[in-house]
Write an enzyme that holds these catalytic residues in place. Structure first.
Site, PDB file in Angstrom:
ATOM      1  N   THR A  72      -1.856   0.533  -6.301  1.00  0.00           N
ATOM      2  CA  THR A  72      -1.893   0.044  -4.924  1.00  0.00           C
ATOM      3  C   THR A  72      -3.163   0.581  -4.284  1.00  0.00           C
ATOM      4  O   THR A  72      -4.093   0.974  -4.981  1.00  0.00           O
ATOM      5  CB  THR A  72      -0.606   0.435  -4.153  1.00  0.00           C
ATOM      6  OG1 THR A  72      -0.574  -0.255  -2.903  1.00  0.00           O
ATOM      7  CG2 THR A  72      -0.485   1.933  -3.936  1.00  0.00           C
ATOM      8  N   TYR A  73      -3.211   0.591  -2.958  1.00  0.00           N
ATOM      9  CA  TYR A  73      -4.368   1.123  -2.251  1.00  0.00           C
ATOM     10  C   TYR A  73      -3.888   2.065  -1.157  1.00  0.00           C
ATOM     11  O   TYR A  73      -2.758   1.969  -0.683  1.00  0.00           O
ATOM     12  CB  TYR A  73      -5.242   0.003  -1.679  1.00  0.00           C
ATOM     13  CG  TYR A  73      -4.516  -0.915  -0.728  1.00  0.00           C
ATOM     14  CD1 TYR A  73      -4.576  -0.710   0.647  1.00  0.00           C
ATOM     15  CD2 TYR A  73      -3.764  -1.989  -1.205  1.00  0.00           C
ATOM     16  CE1 TYR A  73      -3.898  -1.550   1.521  1.00  0.00           C
ATOM     17  CE2 TYR A  73      -3.091  -2.830  -0.336  1.00  0.00           C
ATOM     18  CZ  TYR A  73      -3.169  -2.606   1.027  1.00  0.00           C
ATOM     19  OH  TYR A  73      -2.496  -3.435   1.887  1.00  0.00           O
TER      20      TYR A  73
ATOM     21  N   SER B 189       0.805  -1.223   0.000  1.00  0.00           N
ATOM     22  CA  SER B 189       0.000   0.000   0.000  1.00  0.00           C
ATOM     23  C   SER B 189       0.839   1.273   0.000  1.00  0.00           C
ATOM     24  O   SER B 189       2.058   1.230  -0.082  1.00  0.00           O
ATOM     25  CB  SER B 189      -0.953   0.033   1.197  1.00  0.00           C
ATOM     26  OG  SER B 189      -0.218   0.186   2.392  1.00  0.00           O
TER      27      SER B 189
ATOM     28  N   GLY C 198       5.849  -2.094   1.125  1.00  0.00           N
ATOM     29  CA  GLY C 198       5.959  -3.378   0.458  1.00  0.00           C
ATOM     30  C   GLY C 198       6.887  -3.330  -0.740  1.00  0.00           C
ATOM     31  O   GLY C 198       7.818  -2.519  -0.805  1.00  0.00           O
ATOM     32  N   ALA C 199       6.618  -4.219  -1.695  1.00  0.00           N
ATOM     33  CA  ALA C 199       7.494  -4.366  -2.861  1.00  0.00           C
ATOM     34  C   ALA C 199       7.663  -3.064  -3.641  1.00  0.00           C
ATOM     35  O   ALA C 199       8.693  -2.846  -4.282  1.00  0.00           O
ATOM     36  CB  ALA C 199       6.960  -5.457  -3.777  1.00  0.00           C
ATOM     37  N   ALA C 200       6.670  -2.176  -3.566  1.00  0.00           N
ATOM     38  CA  ALA C 200       6.763  -0.890  -4.268  1.00  0.00           C
ATOM     39  C   ALA C 200       7.948  -0.061  -3.786  1.00  0.00           C
ATOM     40  O   ALA C 200       8.418   0.824  -4.505  1.00  0.00           O
ATOM     41  CB  ALA C 200       5.469  -0.105  -4.100  1.00  0.00           C
TER      42      ALA C 200
END
Length: 120
Positions: A57-58, A25, A73-75
């Site tokens: 994403t959110y 997110s 996260g992965a972002a």
């Protein structure tokens, strides 16, 4: 027929943190979410002005007045603190709604404080 239309963005915000170990997110200062009318858990696109990366994403709520734009996260592999980004939201609208839609543009300063709300 429904159309998918751009409805809001936080323009030229600065990433303040990146947490690779978080589940996912983007964490956004609640004041900016309110100004852009973006809800918690709503899908958003993030476009990195600094390096050209883009992702979906959110949104999650960050503390009011904090200026937080946290990539989780992965972002976090794609966006780093100091990068300039655009966070955009879209929606499904009827033909009639789409023709009268006035998207919100939230302009921020270098510390992600609200400068101006600007219609497109």
């Amino acid at each position: 027929m429904e159309r998918i239309m751009f409805r809001a963005k936080i323009h030229r915000a600065t990433v303040t943190q990146a947490d690779l170990d978080y589940v996912g997110s983007v964490t956004i200062d609640q004041d900016l979410l309110d100004a852009a009318d973006i809800l918690v858990n709503e899908k958003v696109d993030i476009w990195n002005i600094t390096n050209g990366n883009r992702l979906h994403t959110y949104a999650l709520s960050g503390p009011r007045g904090s200026g937080v734009i946290g990539i989780n996260g992965a972002a976090a592999h794609l966006m780093r603190p100091g990068d300039m980004v655009i966070i955009a939201a879209f929606g499904n609208f009827s033909e009639e709604e789409a023709r009268t839609l006035e998207p919100k543009v939230v302009l921020v300063d270098a510390k992600n404080r609200l400068l101006e709300l600007q219609p497109v």
